[in-house]
Scaffold this motif. Structure first.
Motif, PDB file in Angstrom:
ATOM      1  N   ALA A   2       0.974  -1.231   0.173  1.00  0.00           N
ATOM      2  CA  ALA A   2      -0.045  -0.040  -0.027  1.00  0.00           C
ATOM      3  C   ALA A   2       0.795   1.388  -0.085  1.00  0.00           C
ATOM      4  O   ALA A   2       0.460   2.003  -0.524  1.00  0.00           O
ATOM      5  N   ARG A   3       1.915   1.303   0.759  1.00  0.00           N
ATOM      6  CA  ARG A   3       2.845   2.572   0.788  1.00  0.00           C
ATOM      7  C   ARG A   3       3.305   2.758  -0.514  1.00  0.00           C
ATOM      8  O   ARG A   3       3.642   3.970  -1.049  1.00  0.00           O
ATOM      9  N   SER A   4       3.879   1.542  -1.513  1.00  0.00           N
ATOM     10  CA  SER A   4       4.382   1.707  -2.480  1.00  0.00           C
ATOM     11  C   SER A   4       3.228   2.498  -3.531  1.00  0.00           C
ATOM     12  O   SER A   4       3.866   3.049  -4.397  1.00  0.00           O
ATOM     13  N   LEU A   5       2.163   2.069  -3.281  1.00  0.00           N
ATOM     14  CA  LEU A   5       1.066   2.537  -4.182  1.00  0.00           C
ATOM     15  C   LEU A   5       0.983   4.023  -4.100  1.00  0.00           C
ATOM     16  O   LEU A   5       0.808   5.051  -5.028  1.00  0.00           O
ATOM     17  N   ILE A   6       1.178   4.507  -2.860  1.00  0.00           N
ATOM     18  CA  ILE A   6       1.189   5.856  -2.387  1.00  0.00           C
ATOM     19  C   ILE A   6       2.551   6.784  -2.842  1.00  0.00           C
ATOM     20  O   ILE A   6       2.334   7.666  -3.386  1.00  0.00           O
ATOM     21  N   THR A   7       3.385   6.241  -2.383  1.00  0.00           N
ATOM     22  CA  THR A   7       4.697   6.847  -2.854  1.00  0.00           C
ATOM     23  C   THR A   7       5.342   6.597  -4.205  1.00  0.00           C
ATOM     24  O   THR A   7       6.257   7.538  -4.631  1.00  0.00           O
ATOM     25  N   GLY A   8       5.028   5.638  -4.913  1.00  0.00           N
ATOM     26  CA  GLY A   8       5.685   5.369  -6.202  1.00  0.00           C
ATOM     27  C   GLY A   8       6.740   4.552  -6.064  1.00  0.00           C
ATOM     28  O   GLY A   8       7.421   4.354  -7.231  1.00  0.00           O
ATOM     29  N   LYS A   9       7.147   4.282  -4.971  1.00  0.00           N
ATOM     30  CA  LYS A   9       8.160   3.435  -4.768  1.00  0.00           C
ATOM     31  C   LYS A   9       8.203   2.399  -3.760  1.00  0.00           C
ATOM     32  O   LYS A   9       7.578   2.314  -2.786  1.00  0.00           O
ATOM     33  N   SER A  10       8.701   1.239  -4.558  1.00  0.00           N
ATOM     34  CA  SER A  10       8.622  -0.117  -3.623  1.00  0.00           C
ATOM     35  C   SER A  10       9.621  -0.523  -2.593  1.00  0.00           C
ATOM     36  O   SER A  10       9.536  -1.421  -1.992  1.00  0.00           O
ATOM     37  N   ARG A  11      10.869   0.315  -2.709  1.00  0.00           N
ATOM     38  CA  ARG A  11      12.039   0.141  -2.159  1.00  0.00           C
ATOM     39  C   ARG A  11      12.577  -1.547  -2.265  1.00  0.00           C
ATOM     40  O   ARG A  11      13.030  -1.990  -1.484  1.00  0.00           O
ATOM     41  N   VAL A  12      12.361  -1.724  -3.529  1.00  0.00           N
ATOM     42  CA  VAL A  12      12.942  -3.305  -3.811  1.00  0.00           C
ATOM     43  C   VAL A  12      13.821  -3.052  -5.011  1.00  0.00           C
ATOM     44  O   VAL A  12      13.712  -2.408  -6.056  1.00  0.00           O
ATOM     45  N   ILE A  13      14.994  -3.730  -4.780  1.00  0.00           N
ATOM     46  CA  ILE A  13      15.920  -3.601  -5.766  1.00  0.00           C
ATOM     47  C   ILE A  13      15.901  -5.019  -6.502  1.00  0.00           C
ATOM     48  O   ILE A  13      16.270  -5.849  -5.874  1.00  0.00           O
ATOM     49  N   GLY A  14      16.165  -5.229  -7.632  1.00  0.00           N
ATOM     50  CA  GLY A  14      16.157  -6.353  -8.537  1.00  0.00           C
ATOM     51  C   GLY A  14      17.560  -6.709  -8.809  1.00  0.00           C
ATOM     52  O   GLY A  14      18.306  -5.839  -8.928  1.00  0.00           O
ATOM     53  N   LEU A  15      18.146  -7.881  -8.435  1.00  0.00           N
ATOM     54  CA  LEU A  15      19.790  -8.380  -8.640  1.00  0.00           C
ATOM     55  C   LEU A  15      19.443  -9.452  -9.515  1.00  0.00           C
ATOM     56  O   LEU A  15      19.090 -10.477  -9.355  1.00  0.00           O
ATOM     57  N   LEU A  16      20.051  -9.332 -10.526  1.00  0.00           N
ATOM     58  CA  LEU A  16      20.096 -10.411 -11.781  1.00  0.00           C
ATOM     59  C   LEU A  16      21.542 -10.887 -12.001  1.00  0.00           C
ATOM     60  O   LEU A  16      22.593 -10.180 -12.163  1.00  0.00           O
ATOM     61  N   VAL A  17      21.718 -12.082 -11.647  1.00  0.00           N
ATOM     62  CA  VAL A  17      22.810 -12.957 -11.681  1.00  0.00           C
ATOM     63  C   VAL A  17      22.900 -14.113 -12.696  1.00  0.00           C
ATOM     64  O   VAL A  17      21.764 -14.681 -12.928  1.00  0.00           O
ATOM     65  N   ALA A  18      23.955 -14.550 -13.336  1.00  0.00           N
ATOM     66  CA  ALA A  18      23.820 -15.742 -14.362  1.00  0.00           C
ATOM     67  C   ALA A  18      24.076 -16.781 -13.731  1.00  0.00           C
ATOM     68  O   ALA A  18      23.182 -17.772 -13.912  1.00  0.00           O
ATOM     69  N   TYR A  19      24.812 -17.044 -12.509  1.00  0.00           N
ATOM     70  CA  TYR A  19      25.090 -18.450 -12.029  1.00  0.00           C
ATOM     71  C   TYR A  19      25.710 -18.292 -10.644  1.00  0.00           C
ATOM     72  O   TYR A  19      26.371 -17.264 -10.647  1.00  0.00           O
TER      73      TYR A  19
END
Length: 337
Positions: free
Chosen positions: A52-69
């Motif tokens: 709900a907070r992310s909908l209000i602020t527009g920020k999820s405070r989540v970072i995506g981390l993409l790795v190969a192996y």
């Protein structure tokens, strides 16, 4: 009915905005106010609704981390450090796995974008120019960790791979080797390219030429196959030293040299890796290797990403941090030692 922020505010005797600030990472709130609100929340069993907070602020405070192996021990260590550093700044990490194939990476990034991540850290994977542009268009900052594509829209944090490859070459020449080969990292990646280029330059500066080079693709089996190809020849026709593009491959090469071909390290052949992952220091390998400055790389990655998220439209950064050659028993002593 679920407990709301209004209930907590009423119990604590504060405003609802004060409750919101207490549960918003990085928000300014006095220790006395925070203690009062958290006590009330614990008594009522309140849990903040981050969605709900992310909908209000527009920020999820989540970072995506993409790795190969994760077979390479360097990356689990890096992921742990990145996660801890981001959590200390009030962010959470969502880890996704993808191969180095651009098509698969693009599909995974679609998933990451659907989770409304605030930013992306690309660790050891490729990213297409189209997707880089899309992330830029959507205002989603991207930092490449241990990689640097040619796209100048993307920030990147790496060790000084060109200088590192050159340092390895100088070391092996100083140890007295004259038939020096390279089992490179994946030559489709900037790290593999830069380490190989620096290594060749270092040999040339020392008056030598590369004896042989095979692309190990950062793959254990490919590295084993390369070792068999290089070291099955008679003594006069095989390398007397090899620089392997990362430690993960170097361990495989050492196993083939010793246990399949019956050669001695470093008497018959010297081996140097790159990363200084924890296993490199184990007595079973005792591997000479270029140490990547992981702590400083993580710090710069987090700072670069969060500066772009929190301070707006900053110019992309390209950061290179010098590493250190760690001398161990897989290479001979220097001739002057």
């Amino acid at each position: 009915m679920p407990v709301t922020a209004t209930d907590v505010a009423r119990r604590a005797g504060v405003s609802q905005s004060a409750v919101s600030r207490v549960f918003t990472p990085g928000a300014s709130v006095s220790p006395r106010m925070a203690a009062k609100v958290r006590k009330a929340a614990e008594e009522l069993g309140y849990r903040p609704n981050r969605l709900a907070r992310s909908l209000i602020t527009g920020k999820s405070r989540v970072i995506g981390l993409l790795v190969a192996y994760l077979d390479n021990q360097f990356y689990p260590d890096a992921i742990e450090r990145l996660s801890r550093a981001l959590q200390a700044r009030g962010y959470h990490v969502m880890v996704f796995l993808a191969s180095n194939e651009a098509a698969e990476v693009d599909g995974v990034i679609e998933d990451l974008l659907s989770h409304q991540v605030d930013g992306l850290v690309m660790a050891s994977v490729s990213i297409s120019s189209d997707l880089a542009g899309r992330c830029a268009d959507l205002g989603i900052p991207v930092v490449q960790f241990n990689r640097a594509q040619g796209d100048d829209r993307l920030s990147a944090v790496t060790s000084a791979n060109l200088a590192g490859g050159r340092e390895v070459a100088r070391h092996l020449v100083a140890c007295g080797h004259t038939r020096i080969a390279h089992i490179s990292g994946w030559l489709g990646a900037s790290t593999g390219q830069d380490r190989a280029r620096g290594f060749a330059q270092g040999l040339e500066e020392a008056g030598q030429r590369l004896f042989a080079q095979i692309d190990g693709r950062y793959d254990r089996q490919a590295a084993q196959d390369a070792a068999v190809e290089l070291f099955s020849a008679p003594a006069h026709a095989r390398p007397d030293a090899v620089f392997v593009g990362n430690d993960h491959m170097a361990f495989a090469v050492m196993d083939v040299i010793r246990f399949e071909l019956g050669l001695s390290i470093p008497d018959d052949v010297a081996v140097v890796g790159y990363d200084d992952s924890p296993i490199a220091a184990w007595p079973a390998y005792d591997l000479t290797t270029m140490r990547q400055p992981l702590g400083r790389m993580v710090e710069q990655t987090v700072d670069t990403l969060l500066d772009r998220i929190e301070q707006g439209d900053l110019a992309p950064r390209r950061v290179e941090i010098g590493g250190t050659l760690i001398r161990r028993g897989s290479t001979r002593p220097l001739q002057e030692d």
